[in-house]
Design a protein around this motif. Structure first.
Motif, PDB file in Angstrom:
ATOM      1  N   LYS A  23      23.826 -45.677 -56.300  1.00  0.00           N
ATOM      2  CA  LYS A  23      22.901 -46.452 -57.139  1.00  0.00           C
ATOM      3  C   LYS A  23      23.636 -47.086 -58.318  1.00  0.00           C
ATOM      4  CE  LYS A  23      18.594 -43.986 -56.258  1.00  0.00           C
ATOM      5  NZ  LYS A  23      17.549 -43.147 -56.861  1.00  0.00           N
ATOM      6  N   ALA A  24      24.555 -46.333 -58.928  1.00  0.00           N
ATOM      7  CA  ALA A  24      25.319 -46.849 -60.061  1.00  0.00           C
ATOM      8  C   ALA A  24      26.220 -48.003 -59.627  1.00  0.00           C
ATOM      9  CB  ALA A  24      26.148 -45.737 -60.682  1.00  0.00           C
ATOM     10  N   LYS A  25      26.834 -47.882 -58.454  1.00  0.00           N
ATOM     11  CA  LYS A  25      27.701 -48.944 -57.949  1.00  0.00           C
ATOM     12  C   LYS A  25      26.903 -50.208 -57.684  1.00  0.00           C
ATOM     13  CE  LYS A  25      31.113 -49.946 -54.399  1.00  0.00           C
ATOM     14  NZ  LYS A  25      31.813 -49.461 -53.215  1.00  0.00           N
ATOM     15  N   LYS A  30      25.448 -55.730 -59.321  1.00  0.00           N
ATOM     16  CA  LYS A  30      24.399 -56.684 -59.650  1.00  0.00           C
ATOM     17  C   LYS A  30      24.622 -57.278 -61.038  1.00  0.00           C
ATOM     18  CE  LYS A  30      19.391 -57.094 -59.446  1.00  0.00           C
ATOM     19  NZ  LYS A  30      18.138 -56.393 -59.210  1.00  0.00           N
ATOM     20  N   ALA A  31      25.034 -56.438 -61.985  1.00  0.00           N
ATOM     21  CA  ALA A  31      25.298 -56.906 -63.344  1.00  0.00           C
ATOM     22  C   ALA A  31      26.480 -57.869 -63.378  1.00  0.00           C
ATOM     23  CB  ALA A  31      25.549 -55.723 -64.265  1.00  0.00           C
ATOM     24  N   ILE A  32      27.531 -57.555 -62.624  1.00  0.00           N
ATOM     25  CA  ILE A  32      28.698 -58.432 -62.582  1.00  0.00           C
ATOM     26  C   ILE A  32      28.329 -59.768 -61.950  1.00  0.00           C
ATOM     27  CG2 ILE A  32      30.950 -58.749 -61.471  1.00  0.00           C
ATOM     28  CD1 ILE A  32      31.436 -55.771 -61.960  1.00  0.00           C
ATOM     29  N   SER A  33      27.540 -59.736 -60.890  1.00  0.00           N
ATOM     30  CA  SER A  33      27.115 -60.966 -60.230  1.00  0.00           C
ATOM     31  C   SER A  33      26.266 -61.823 -61.166  1.00  0.00           C
ATOM     32  CB  SER A  33      26.322 -60.617 -58.977  1.00  0.00           C
ATOM     33  OG  SER A  33      25.777 -61.764 -58.413  1.00  0.00           O
ATOM     34  N   SER A  37      27.263 -65.595 -62.580  1.00  0.00           N
ATOM     35  CA  SER A  37      26.407 -66.762 -62.402  1.00  0.00           C
ATOM     36  C   SER A  37      26.052 -67.376 -63.752  1.00  0.00           C
ATOM     37  CB  SER A  37      25.143 -66.401 -61.634  1.00  0.00           C
ATOM     38  OG  SER A  37      24.278 -65.634 -62.422  1.00  0.00           O
ATOM     39  N   ALA A  38      25.896 -66.569 -64.785  1.00  0.00           N
ATOM     40  CA  ALA A  38      25.594 -67.099 -66.108  1.00  0.00           C
ATOM     41  C   ALA A  38      26.780 -67.874 -66.658  1.00  0.00           C
ATOM     42  CB  ALA A  38      25.227 -65.962 -67.056  1.00  0.00           C
ATOM     43  N   LEU A  39      27.984 -67.379 -66.414  1.00  0.00           N
ATOM     44  CA  LEU A  39      29.172 -68.063 -66.915  1.00  0.00           C
ATOM     45  C   LEU A  39      29.486 -69.335 -66.122  1.00  0.00           C
ATOM     46  CD1 LEU A  39      31.532 -65.065 -67.679  1.00  0.00           C
ATOM     47  CD2 LEU A  39      30.392 -66.570 -69.305  1.00  0.00           C
ATOM     48  N   SER A  40      29.166 -69.354 -64.848  1.00  0.00           N
ATOM     49  CA  SER A  40      29.482 -70.521 -64.022  1.00  0.00           C
ATOM     50  C   SER A  40      28.475 -71.651 -64.223  1.00  0.00           C
ATOM     51  CB  SER A  40      29.529 -70.141 -62.553  1.00  0.00           C
ATOM     52  OG  SER A  40      28.233 -69.848 -62.082  1.00  0.00           O
ATOM     53  N   GLY A  41      27.299 -71.329 -64.717  1.00  0.00           N
ATOM     54  CA  GLY A  41      26.284 -72.354 -64.934  1.00  0.00           C
ATOM     55  C   GLY A  41      25.426 -72.624 -63.715  1.00  0.00           C
ATOM     56  N   LYS A  42      25.562 -71.833 -62.669  1.00  0.00           N
ATOM     57  CA  LYS A  42      24.785 -72.034 -61.441  1.00  0.00           C
ATOM     58  C   LYS A  42      23.611 -71.065 -61.350  1.00  0.00           C
ATOM     59  CE  LYS A  42      28.764 -73.642 -58.828  1.00  0.00           C
ATOM     60  NZ  LYS A  42      29.619 -73.399 -57.679  1.00  0.00           N
ATOM     61  N   ASN A  43      23.158 -70.590 -62.482  1.00  0.00           N
ATOM     62  CA  ASN A  43      22.086 -69.599 -62.471  1.00  0.00           C
ATOM     63  C   ASN A  43      20.741 -70.267 -62.217  1.00  0.00           C
ATOM     64  OD1 ASN A  43      22.073 -70.975 -64.799  1.00  0.00           O
ATOM     65  ND2 ASN A  43      21.867 -69.261 -66.159  1.00  0.00           N
ATOM     66  N   GLN A  44      19.897 -69.582 -61.459  1.00  0.00           N
ATOM     67  CA  GLN A  44      18.554 -70.081 -61.184  1.00  0.00           C
ATOM     68  C   GLN A  44      17.506 -68.996 -61.411  1.00  0.00           C
ATOM     69  OE1 GLN A  44      18.557 -71.570 -57.220  1.00  0.00           O
ATOM     70  NE2 GLN A  44      20.071 -73.152 -57.627  1.00  0.00           N
TER      71      GLN A  44
END
Length: 57
Positions: A23-25, A30-33, A37-44
């Protein structure tokens, strides 16, 4: 006072620990993903306001 009657087996305790680690992994991946996505600007999935676009007058 209630006390356990029998000792928990090694297999059961190891399986609980493995489940906890899985569960921790999953949560960390999920947090890294989400961060990528927030840094790349492709977040939806959420609204992200960057520091450069805060000049609202």
């Amino acid at each position: 006072m209630a006390v356990p009657k029998k000792r928990t087996s090694k297999a059961k305790s190891r399986s609980r620990k493995a489940n906890w680690k899985r569960k921790a992994k999953h949560a960390s991946q999920k947090a890294i993903s989400l961060g990528k996505s927030a840094l790349s600007g492709k977040n939806q999935s959420f609204i992200y306001i960057s520091e450069t676009n805060t000049n609202i007058t």
